[in-house]
Enzyme design. Structure first.
Site, short mmCIF file in Angstrom:
data_model
loop_
_atom_site.label_atom_id
_atom_site.label_comp_id
_atom_site.label_asym_id
_atom_site.label_seq_id
_atom_site.Cartn_x
_atom_site.Cartn_y
_atom_site.Cartn_z
CB THR A 1 -5.65 9.73 2.76
OG1 THR A 1 -5.03 10.16 1.55
CG2 THR A 1 -6.59 8.57 2.49
N PRO A 2 -4.35 11.98 4.33
CG PRO A 2 -3.13 11.59 6.29
CD PRO A 2 -4.20 10.99 5.41
CE LYS B 1 -0.08 4.52 -6.62
NZ LYS B 1 0.01 3.57 -5.50
CG ASN C 1 -1.47 1.37 1.54
OD1 ASN C 1 -2.39 1.83 0.87
ND2 ASN C 1 -0.92 2.04 2.55
CE1 TYR D 1 0.49 8.09 -6.72
CE2 TYR D 1 -1.35 8.62 -8.16
CZ TYR D 1 -0.87 8.06 -7.00
OH TYR D 1 -1.73 7.45 -6.12
N1 LIG Z 1 -5.71 9.10 -1.29
C1 LIG Z 1 -6.05 8.88 -2.55
O1 LIG Z 1 -6.89 9.62 -3.11
C2 LIG Z 1 -5.46 7.73 -3.31
C3 LIG Z 1 -6.05 7.41 -4.55
C4 LIG Z 1 -5.53 6.33 -5.26
C5 LIG Z 1 -4.47 5.61 -4.78
N2 LIG Z 1 -3.92 5.95 -3.58
C6 LIG Z 1 -2.79 5.15 -3.13
O2 LIG Z 1 -3.12 4.57 -1.90
C7 LIG Z 1 -1.91 4.34 -1.15
C8 LIG Z 1 -2.06 4.95 0.22
O3 LIG Z 1 -2.30 6.33 0.03
P1 LIG Z 1 -2.90 7.27 1.16
O4 LIG Z 1 -3.82 8.20 0.47
O5 LIG Z 1 -3.38 6.50 2.31
O6 LIG Z 1 -1.58 8.07 1.51
P2 LIG Z 1 -1.01 8.62 2.92
O7 LIG Z 1 0.11 9.54 2.56
O8 LIG Z 1 -2.13 9.13 3.71
O9 LIG Z 1 -0.41 7.31 3.55
C9 LIG Z 1 0.65 6.63 2.90
C10 LIG Z 1 1.53 6.00 3.93
O10 LIG Z 1 2.67 5.42 3.22
C11 LIG Z 1 3.82 5.78 3.93
N3 LIG Z 1 4.98 5.81 3.05
C12 LIG Z 1 5.29 6.73 2.10
N4 LIG Z 1 6.49 6.45 1.56
C13 LIG Z 1 6.95 5.32 2.17
C14 LIG Z 1 8.12 4.55 2.06
N5 LIG Z 1 9.11 4.88 1.21
N6 LIG Z 1 8.25 3.45 2.83
C15 LIG Z 1 7.27 3.10 3.71
N7 LIG Z 1 6.13 3.81 3.87
C16 LIG Z 1 5.98 4.91 3.12
C17 LIG Z 1 3.54 7.14 4.53
O11 LIG Z 1 4.38 7.43 5.63
C18 LIG Z 1 2.08 7.01 4.92
O12 LIG Z 1 1.91 6.53 6.23
C19 LIG Z 1 -0.79 4.95 -1.97
O13 LIG Z 1 -0.14 3.92 -2.71
C20 LIG Z 1 -1.50 5.90 -2.90
O14 LIG Z 1 -0.79 6.11 -4.09
C21 LIG Z 1 -4.38 7.00 -2.84
#
Ligand SMILES: NC(=O)c1ccc[n+]([C@@H]2O[C@H](COP(=O)([O-])OP(=O)(O)OC[C@H]3O[C@@H](n4cnc5c(N)ncnc54)[C@H](O)[C@@H]3O)[C@@H](O)[C@H]2O)c1
Length: 272
Positions: free
Chosen positions: A202-203, A169, A95, A165
């Site tokens: 999310t953050p 993905k 994730n 990005y």
């Molecule tokens: N939020 C969205 O709208 C959204 C949409 C599509 C996909 N995503 C994907 O979902 C996943 C989670 O996203 P989110 O929105 O919860 O983000 P977030 O930033 O809220 O949480 C991501 C977590 O990953 C951790 N992280 C980042 N780089 C890291 C590394 N090198 N090693 C270990 N941990 C690491 C961060 O510290 C954080 O706790 C991501 O892969 C993101 O691309 C998010």
């Protein structure tokens, strides 16, 4: 935590990268609710207040190992931690992710490589290091193990100024299908699927939208959220728990005939 738990992941062990906040944390919470023992990892130091706060909320059902997903030795350390603590792994959620944005010709090679290192190398390394543990047959899990890779709708369609990005993905999406086919061809009991969230509160989303505001691409984060909501058929953003629900489905035996598939959870965004 909600009252959804059916405890259908009882006796299963799960690993969730990037599990301290956002979607990862929601997945961890849902898996614990469903009875799994969960190991989560993130960049935060072991014993740090944020990690301790998460673990204490999970009533001893989860443990933490610090791992930067782009660093190979962190993955071997995480694998050793899971093996010595639980001796098995049933569910892996790749994730952790981050996002680099900007006009394609303005991106530096370092930014491009960092994007690929976290999102693509991280998914590859997690898969590589945990397959041997996940491939061990478990008498109480006859349907085998499940790898869930968190991609995005940005891995399916293009967005302006988001090329690195989106490319990362998209790589996760195709990598998922390749490993799914390979596991099946090698008769290894591991299903591999990807999840493609739309916009999730999310953050990560708040930071990304704030960056757009700073670059003059929006009035405020709330205004951008309003615009995105209006452009989404369901008229709103997702709550992280709604992505966790999809992860639970792919983790559970209800998805036992699914491998190499992509589960889109986007309120209809890519259906238009
Ligand atoms: N939020 C969205 O709208 C959204 C949409 C599509 C996909 N995503 C994907 O979902 C996943 C989670 O996203 P989110 O929105 O919860 O983000 P977030 O930033 O809220 O949480 C991501 C977590 O990953 C951790 N992280 C980042 N780089 C890291 C590394 N090198 N090693 C270990 N941990 C690491 C961060 O510290 C954080 O706790 C991501 O892969 C993101 O691309 C998010």
């Amino acid at each position: 935590m909600s009252e959804l738990g059916s405890r259908r992941l009882e006796n299963r062990v799960a690993f969730v990268s990037g599990g301290v906040r956002g979607i990862g944390l929601a997945v961890v919470e849902r898996f614990v609710l469903e009875g799994a023992a969960v190991v989560l990892s993130d960049l935060d130091a072991e014993g740090s207040p944020v990690v301790e706060a998460v673990l204490s909320r999970l009533d001893g059902a989860a443990s933490y190992v610090r791992a930067d997903v782009s660093v190979e030795k962190d993955w071997s350390g995480a694998r050793d931690f899971v093996e010595s603590k639980h001796g098995r792994l049933d569910i892996l959620v790749n994730n952790a992710g981050m996002g680099v944005a900007g006009k394609v010709e303005a991106l530096t090679l370092d930014e491009w490589r960092r994007q690929m290192a976290v999102n693509v190398d991280g998914t590859f390394l997690g898969t590589k290091y945990f397959i041997p543990l996940m491939a061990r047959p478990q008498a109480d899990a006859p349907r085998g193990a499940s790898i869930i890779n968190v991609s995005s709708i940005a891995g399916m369609v293009g967005y302006s100024e988001t090329s690195a990005y989106c490319a990362s993905k998209g790589a996760i999406r195709t990598f998922t299908k390749c490993v799914a086919v390979e596991m099946a061809a090698r008769k290894l009991p591991i299903r591999v699927n990807s999840i493609h969230p739309g916009y999730v509160r999310t953050p990560f989303l708040d930071t990304g939208f704030q960056r757009w505001v700073d670059q003059g691409m929006g009035e405020s984060v709330d205004a951008l959220i309003g615009n995105v909501s209006a452009a989404t058929p369901m008229g709103r953003l997702a709550d992280p728990s709604e992505i966790a629900g999809a992860a639970f489905f792919l983790a559970s035996d209800d998805s036992s005939y699914m491998t190499g598939s992509e589960l889109v959870v986007d309120g209809g965004w890519t259906a238009q």
